[in-house]
Enzyme design. Sequence first.
Site, PDB file in Angstrom:
ATOM      1  N   GLU A  41       0.841  -1.201   0.000  1.00  0.00           N
ATOM      2  CA  GLU A  41       0.000   0.000   0.000  1.00  0.00           C
ATOM      3  C   GLU A  41       0.870   1.241   0.000  1.00  0.00           C
ATOM      4  O   GLU A  41       1.752   1.388   0.848  1.00  0.00           O
ATOM      5  CB  GLU A  41      -0.900   0.018   1.245  1.00  0.00           C
ATOM      6  N   ARG A  45       0.429  10.549   1.074  1.00  0.00           N
ATOM      7  CA  ARG A  45       0.726  11.579   2.077  1.00  0.00           C
ATOM      8  C   ARG A  45       1.834  12.526   1.633  1.00  0.00           C
ATOM      9  O   ARG A  45       2.187  13.445   2.375  1.00  0.00           O
ATOM     10  CB  ARG A  45       1.117  10.921   3.407  1.00  0.00           C
ATOM     11  N   LYS A 129     -10.750  -1.699   7.746  1.00  0.00           N
ATOM     12  CA  LYS A 129      -9.489  -1.401   8.422  1.00  0.00           C
ATOM     13  C   LYS A 129      -9.799  -0.694   9.734  1.00  0.00           C
ATOM     14  O   LYS A 129     -10.493   0.334   9.730  1.00  0.00           O
ATOM     15  CB  LYS A 129      -8.608  -0.490   7.547  1.00  0.00           C
TER      16      LYS A 129
END
Length: 206
Positions: A41, A45, A129
């Site tokens: 993943e 950011r 999640k």
Amino acid sequence: MNRFSELMSGQTLLPIIQAETPQQGVSIAQAMADAGLGLVEVVLRTDASLEALKAIKAAVPSLRVGAGTVTNVDILQEAINAGSDFIVTPAVSPSLLSELTRCKVPVLPGVSNTGDILMALEFGFEEQKLFPASLSGGAPFLSAVSSVFQSARFCPTGGVNPQNKMDYLSLNNVFAVGGTWVAKKEWVTSENWEAITAACVDALEA
């Protein structure tokens, strides 16, 4: 709706890549692939995140590469356009979940409490999640909700480490754990790719 766990093919670690440059992302991903990982993943950011995702897919075609930190429809579309193999969000809202149901790739929506879990289930997402896991009740929380939300399965992320990951993975409603400990910032800065490979091997063996 495609299941995220099926894409993982039994991999119990969701390794997280935060890259400052596309080449850095490729180096981290290659180190992870060298450990036998098949899915990573890339968290969106940094300014280079989307380009890093594209670069990883081109340079390490054996990997399934997804986008994390998807918080709105615009970012979602950018991630899909970049070729993301899956989508991960840190949180949920009715509008975001509505858009996620239209995705052609697997989605792992982020939840942090029972209200979030129920809302995600109402939109058809049984795999979720828990984030930030350590601040949202951790393994005791997931154990407590297992009898209430019997169809829900989780990939806790946030505060997961080698010392506590088995607390999560031993639960029947946990199919994987996510974490950054396998790609520590100091290893990335010093380009110690071997340390990342070794940490991923350890994570897969334990």
